[in-house]
Scaffold this active site. Structure first.
Site, PDB file in Angstrom:
ATOM      1  N   GLU A  28       0.895  -1.235  -0.038  1.00 49.29           N
ATOM      2  CA  GLU A  28       0.109  -0.129  -0.167  1.00 49.29           C
ATOM      3  C   GLU A  28       0.877   1.193   0.107  1.00 49.29           C
ATOM      4  O   GLU A  28       2.007   1.016   0.267  1.00 49.29           O
ATOM      5  CB  GLU A  28      -0.910  -0.111   1.324  1.00 49.29           C
ATOM      6  CG  GLU A  28      -0.183   0.136   2.788  1.00 49.29           C
ATOM      7  CD  GLU A  28      -0.908   0.472   3.600  1.00 49.29           C
ATOM      8  OE1 GLU A  28      -1.528   1.568   3.521  1.00 49.29           O
ATOM      9  OE2 GLU A  28      -1.096  -0.382   4.629  1.00 49.29           O
ATOM     10  N   LYS A  89      -6.174  10.525   0.345  1.00 50.01           N
ATOM     11  CA  LYS A  89      -6.226   9.199   0.615  1.00 50.01           C
ATOM     12  C   LYS A  89      -7.295   8.433   0.115  1.00 50.01           C
ATOM     13  O   LYS A  89      -8.594   8.810   0.162  1.00 50.01           O
ATOM     14  CB  LYS A  89      -6.386   9.324   2.308  1.00 50.01           C
ATOM     15  CG  LYS A  89      -6.346   7.838   3.176  1.00 50.01           C
ATOM     16  CD  LYS A  89      -6.409   8.050   4.627  1.00 50.01           C
ATOM     17  CE  LYS A  89      -6.143   6.766   5.460  1.00 50.01           C
ATOM     18  NZ  LYS A  89      -6.454   7.067   6.742  1.00 50.01           N
ATOM     19  N   VAL A 109      -5.524   0.050   2.797  1.00 43.39           N
ATOM     20  CA  VAL A 109      -5.771  -1.241   2.811  1.00 43.39           C
ATOM     21  C   VAL A 109      -6.698  -1.980   1.739  1.00 43.39           C
ATOM     22  O   VAL A 109      -6.565  -2.659   0.986  1.00 43.39           O
ATOM     23  CB  VAL A 109      -5.962  -1.864   4.016  1.00 43.39           C
ATOM     24  CG1 VAL A 109      -6.174  -3.461   4.147  1.00 43.39           C
ATOM     25  CG2 VAL A 109      -4.538  -1.513   4.931  1.00 43.39           C
ATOM     26  N   ASP A 141     -18.745   3.902  12.938  1.00 36.60           N
ATOM     27  CA  ASP A 141     -17.637   4.224  12.333  1.00 36.60           C
ATOM     28  C   ASP A 141     -17.018   2.666  12.217  1.00 36.60           C
ATOM     29  O   ASP A 141     -16.673   2.137  13.103  1.00 36.60           O
ATOM     30  CB  ASP A 141     -16.714   5.237  13.280  1.00 36.60           C
ATOM     31  CG  ASP A 141     -15.621   5.496  12.390  1.00 36.60           C
ATOM     32  OD1 ASP A 141     -15.359   5.079  11.098  1.00 36.60           O
ATOM     33  OD2 ASP A 141     -14.837   6.395  12.761  1.00 36.60           O
ATOM     34  N   SER A 143     -14.012   0.548   9.561  1.00 41.96           N
ATOM     35  CA  SER A 143     -13.519   0.730   8.280  1.00 41.96           C
ATOM     36  C   SER A 143     -13.919   0.095   6.983  1.00 41.96           C
ATOM     37  O   SER A 143     -14.563  -1.228   7.097  1.00 41.96           O
ATOM     38  CB  SER A 143     -11.978   0.319   8.595  1.00 41.96           C
ATOM     39  OG  SER A 143     -11.084   0.072   7.298  1.00 41.96           O
ATOM     40  N   ALA A 144     -13.769   0.520   5.868  1.00 40.79           N
ATOM     41  CA  ALA A 144     -14.195  -0.008   4.537  1.00 40.79           C
ATOM     42  C   ALA A 144     -13.096  -1.260   4.384  1.00 40.79           C
ATOM     43  O   ALA A 144     -13.722  -2.014   3.522  1.00 40.79           O
ATOM     44  CB  ALA A 144     -13.862   0.873   3.412  1.00 40.79           C
ATOM     45  N   ASP A 145     -12.118  -1.332   4.921  1.00 43.79           N
ATOM     46  CA  ASP A 145     -11.162  -2.540   4.799  1.00 43.79           C
ATOM     47  C   ASP A 145     -12.068  -3.829   4.971  1.00 43.79           C
ATOM     48  O   ASP A 145     -11.804  -4.826   4.275  1.00 43.79           O
ATOM     49  CB  ASP A 145     -10.083  -2.585   5.918  1.00 43.79           C
ATOM     50  CG  ASP A 145      -9.168  -1.498   5.661  1.00 43.79           C
ATOM     51  OD1 ASP A 145      -9.271  -0.694   4.722  1.00 43.79           O
ATOM     52  OD2 ASP A 145      -8.202  -1.213   6.647  1.00 43.79           O
ATOM     53  N   LYS A 162      -5.126  -2.274  14.760  1.00 48.06           N
ATOM     54  CA  LYS A 162      -4.594  -1.324  15.626  1.00 48.06           C
ATOM     55  C   LYS A 162      -5.407  -1.374  16.948  1.00 48.06           C
ATOM     56  O   LYS A 162      -6.282  -1.493  16.720  1.00 48.06           O
ATOM     57  CB  LYS A 162      -4.423   0.069  14.943  1.00 48.06           C
ATOM     58  CG  LYS A 162      -3.647   0.017  13.809  1.00 48.06           C
ATOM     59  CD  LYS A 162      -3.873   1.599  13.117  1.00 48.06           C
ATOM     60  CE  LYS A 162      -2.820   1.606  11.879  1.00 48.06           C
ATOM     61  NZ  LYS A 162      -3.501   0.969  10.706  1.00 48.06           N
TER      62      LYS A 162
END
Length: 306
Positions: A28, A89, A109, A141, A143-145, A162
């Site tokens: 990435e 981003k 990612v 909230d 992540s789109a990951d 994380k």
């Protein structure tokens, strides 16, 4: 107006490796432009690519330059993403709009995984995954990951998620989405800065060859179209001191609540606090993580190619 080619642009080295069946590792670019401080970010980006080469694979760092998705950045592209102040981003949802806008951006990612799979690259190395954020029950909230990994057949070598995230909720979402998670030589899920997040995994893979075998089985079975997350923990001797980690995390969460930080700003604020409060120790751990993951990903790619 001259309209550029809006598809994927593969470097000559990446194209040659794909044609010749040589091992490739996707990398990435967000870590270069947003995850590491200047001027260290460019040097470390080069080190990551060299680590992949040292372990027998071809690095394919992915990013967007002038509206074109590039799979395999040259050194000029790396320098641009590392030093240009207005690098966007880019997650998956942003790619088409950014291309039409002629943007220069770093891939997350999620977008790196999707682009790599589209290009025919089966192994991707990163630091840590995004996941479900703390207080997601109120903020939604996430992540789109996670959603992207649910529909992208690629092996993702990472150090877990994380620790600033809700680890338990993230593992639950990965299970619901059908994303397999296996610890590398462990059944304990790593916590990025720390070796053990405190959560158990169902599966363990013990060698690059075994990971490659799992990828081959997935392809031959034709049943699962999701990612395989290979959770590669830091050795205990290389982790951030757990007591220091817990104290700094609690301080950071208090700052976020006090200042009413929300949305995309939460992670940068917390990571910045980690960097300052640990006098740079967390940054050193972050670099060790990505270099170790790049090495393991290269070994997996080599085993798969063999």
């Amino acid at each position: 107006m001259i309209v550029p080619d809006l598809g994927l642009s593969l470097s000559d080295e990446v194209r040659s490796a794909l044609t010749g069946g040589r091992p490739l590792v996707a990398l990435e670019s967000t870590i270069i432009s947003h995850g590491l401080p200047q001027p260290d970010n460019l040097r470390i980006a080069r080190e990551i690519e060299q680590t992949v080469r040292d372990h027998g694979a071809v690095p394919a760092t992915i990013g967007m330059v002038g509206g074109v998705i590039r799979v395999g950045l040259d050194d000029a592209d790396l320098t641009r993403l590392a030093t240009q102040p207005d690098v966007a981003k880019l997650s998956v949802r942003d790619l088409a709009v950014a291309a039409a806008s002629g943007a220069t951006g770093a891939t997350t990612v999620a977008s790196t995984s999707a682009i790599a799979a589209a290009a025919g690259i089966a192994v991707f190395a990163t630091g840590g995954l995004g996941g479900v954020h703390r207080y997601a029950a109120q903020t939604f909230d996430e992540s789109a990951d996670l959603v992207t990994l649910a529909r992208t057949p690629i092996a993702v070598v990472c150090a877990g998620v994380k620790s600033i995230l809700d680890v338990a909720a993230t593992l639950e979402r990965l299970e619901t989405l059908g994303v397999a998670v296996a610890g590398y030589r462990t059944k304990r899920f790593p916590g990025f800065f720390i070796t053990d997040s405190g959560y158990e995994l169902d599966w363990q893979l013990d060698s690059p060859e075994q990971v490659a075998l799992a990828l081959s089985a997935q392809q031959r079975q034709g049943v699962q179209r999701a990612a395989l997350v290979v959770a590669n923990p830091l050795p205990v001797s290389e982790q951030l001191d757990p007591e220091l980690h817990d104290r700094v995390l609690a301080e950071g969460l208090s700052i976020v609540e006090r200042d009413r930080v929300v949305g995309k700003q939460v992670t940068p604020v917390l990571l910045s606090h980690f960097h300052s409060a640990t006098s740079g120790a967390s940054l050193a751990v972050n670099v060790r993580i990505i270099l170790r993951n790049a090495a393991l990903a290269a070994q997996i790619a080599v085993a798969r190619a063999a």
